[in-house]
Design a protein around this motif. Structure first.
Motif, mmCIF file in Angstrom:
data_model
loop_
_atom_site.group_PDB
_atom_site.id
_atom_site.type_symbol
_atom_site.label_atom_id
_atom_site.label_comp_id
_atom_site.label_asym_id
_atom_site.label_seq_id
_atom_site.Cartn_x
_atom_site.Cartn_y
_atom_site.Cartn_z
ATOM 1 N N ILE A 164 0.853 -1.199 0.000
ATOM 2 C CA ILE A 164 0.000 0.000 0.000
ATOM 3 C C ILE A 164 0.887 1.246 0.000
ATOM 4 O O ILE A 164 2.094 1.129 0.155
ATOM 5 N N TYR A 165 0.276 2.401 -0.197
ATOM 6 C CA TYR A 165 1.034 3.653 -0.096
ATOM 7 C C TYR A 165 1.019 4.131 1.355
ATOM 8 O O TYR A 165 -0.008 4.053 2.032
ATOM 9 N N GLU A 166 2.169 4.649 1.798
ATOM 10 C CA GLU A 166 2.241 5.248 3.139
ATOM 11 C C GLU A 166 2.421 6.746 2.923
ATOM 12 O O GLU A 166 3.513 7.212 2.631
ATOM 13 N N LYS A 214 -3.460 1.186 -3.317
ATOM 14 C CA LYS A 214 -2.806 1.687 -4.530
ATOM 15 C C LYS A 214 -3.802 1.958 -5.657
ATOM 16 O O LYS A 214 -3.649 2.914 -6.408
#
Lengths: 317, 213
Positions: free
Chosen positions: B85-87, B188
């Protein structure tokens, strides 16, 4: 006999559309065995999506594997054609474990490979086919395009230490700007280049909005050649119906031991993972003692099971 | 692409409530969430936002699997499960640290395999691999502090906030592995299709964080 399309599953419908699309662009079907010698995967383990491989011993004593990947087999079984181009497409079942599970799954995968003397024309055609593949499944898609060399050159210029470069690449893949700052600060890395890397990681948008910003951002980074290649690559969409679905996004990270240059990922609305992944893999070709280059992509059809095509307004190929 | 409802997974508890206030100030309010109720899902159709309370350790799974577009998860959970995932932001709240703790006066006998009790097997394994120490992981789900007292393990790897629990059990921190805080994470695919909303939220939360530094 006429086949009622209603009896086909979503994956099957997609396969027929994709086959027809690739064939219409001169790609030849490539059929292969379900098995491959295990040795091929051991030598290129990092190229595979999952580490686990289903193996068995053949009657002649050889350790064999049920294919976890198609690209490696195509390269292995293809002639080295440095002055020619071979265009192939495939539709195969691969066997691998999904992340976080300990069970093998049978996954239907379709894709294409363009192997040989790869020029801008080949790259543009593959990108158009990647977008076309997504459009075959749903009109609501996004194709994210990045340039791996542009990013790695910037990261290599920040630190000579492999573990730091690896950590920075990981952060770019996560759009994790705060940890890029932390890593660079803790290791006394150049603040100006750090800022450029952070901006690169956060950039997201259509080529027409992102490319002018990249020109300004990278003007003193010696990235002119890579940036020019990226510009030429996305230019193919200027007159295509997919123009609005193309994004430049440097968080598309592929393993730099195998990939280089243009890399991309495709997403469909309402499907949480990418359904298409590809790029130039000249480094893998070199690793397998080939003089030519290559570019290709795979479409992961197993994700389509959860996708209501009617709801999405499936468009015809 | 037209943006639709933004699904947000928040960790149940005080941290989630604090974070919700930040989201509300950022223009993503949902007043119903403040009402006393046993409901777990709340939505504000006008603001195009839907919140749900989930177990803190499950937030990353909801986001990775796309049930939530964005969420707030502790860095400990992200390091342990390594979701794809994006952080997007460090929210600088829920501050604590992942640490190695041992009985007071503990001396590591490097001739033996170190027995480590923890809920965070992946973090512990990665940490000890980075320092080249051979370990035996003992996976526990709670009351980690009693493992060294009962001789089940030599040390523990756990989250330390104030250190009071450690002190009461005659343990002390011998190594900090990584500082922990709450992070804004995004799926994402959702990031692509709900970019306008997610980018607006990140921008507003970023401004709030700047005001506090």
């Amino acid at each position: 006999m006429k086949i009622d399309p209603e009896v086909l599953t979503r994956e099957e419908q997609a396969i027929f559309r994709l086959r027809s699309l690739y064939r219409s662009r001169g790609y030849q079907p490539y059929k292969m065995s379900k098995f491959e010698e295990y040795d091929l995967y051991v030598k290129n383990k990092d190229f595979l999506i999952s580490d686990n491989i289903l193996t068995f011993t053949d009657t002649n004593g050889k350790l064999m594997a049920l294919k976890p990947d198609v690209t490696l087999s195509i390269i292995k079984n293809s002639k080295d054609l440095p002055d020619d181009v071979r265009k192939l497409y495939y539709n195969e079942t691969v066997y691998r474990t999904a992340k976080g599970t300990h069970r093998f799954r049978e996954i239907m995968q379709t894709g294409l490979e363009c192997i040989g003397k790869i020029d801008d024309g080949c790259i543009g055609e593959v990108l158009l086919l990647a977008a076309g593949s997504l459009a075959c499944i749903s009109p609501s898609f996004v194709l994210d395009i990045s340039h791996l060399d542009l990013l790695t050159d910037l990261v290599d210029g920040l630190s000579p230490r492999t573990e730091i470069r690896k950590a920075l690449m990981h952060c770019v893949g996560e759009k994790n700007l705060h940890e890029i700052s932390d890593i660079c600060r803790d290791n006394d890395l150049d603040p100006a280049r750090t800022e450029i890397l952070k901006q690169l990681a956060s950039l997201y948008g259509t080529p027409e909005t992102v490319l002018p910003r990249l020109q300004t951002l990278l003007k003193d980074c010696g990235a002119a050649s890579a940036l020019a290649q990226l510009e030429r690559a996305v230019k193919v969409f200027e007159t295509s119906p997919y123009k609005d679905c193309i994004r430049i996004d440097f968080s598309v990270i592929s393993d730099i031991k195998y990939y280089n240059g243009i890399v991309f990922k495709g997403f469909l609305n309402h499907i949480p993972d990418s359904v298409l992944s590809g790029g130039q893999y000249d480094r893998l070709m070199q690793k397998m003692h080939r003089r030519s280059g290559a570019i290709g992509f795979a479409v992961y059809l197993d994700e389509l099971q959860r996708f209501d095509l009617k709801e999405e307004g499936l468009c015809e190929a | 692409m037209m943006d639709t409802m933004l699904n947000i997974a928040l960790p149940k508890g005080r941290l989630g409530e604090r974070v919700y206030d930040m989201f509300a100030r950022a223009g993503f309010s949902c007043p119903a969430i403040k009402e006393n109720s046993r409901k777990l899902i709340f939505e504000n159709t006008a603001a195009k936002v839907r919140y749900f309370w989930v177990k803190p350790s499950d937030v990353a799974i909801y986001v990775e699997r796309g049930a939530a577009d964005i969420g707030v998860a502790g860095k400990d959970i992200l390091l342990e499960y390594e979701p794809d995932i994006y952080e997007l932001l460090d929210l600088k709240t829920g501050l604590c640290r992942m640490a190695v703790a041992a009985p007071v006066g503990f001396q590591d006998d490097t001739a033996r395999t170190l027995r480590v009790a923890t809920k965070f097997a992946n973090i512990a394994q990665n940490y000890y691999a980075s320092v080249g120490r051979d370990i035996d992981i003992i996976h526990l789900n709670g009351s980690i502090e009693i493992a060294p007292i009962l001789g089940l393990s030599d040390v523990i790897v756990d989250i330390v906030e104030t250190g009071t629990t450690l002190k009461e059990n005659h343990l002390e921190v011998i190594e900090t592995i990584v500082p922990i805080s709450a992070r804004l994470v995004a799926n994402k695919s959702s990031y692509k299709f709900k970019y306008t909303q997610i980018a607006a939220l990140v921008r507003e939360l970023g401004l709030q964080l700047e005001e506090h530094t």
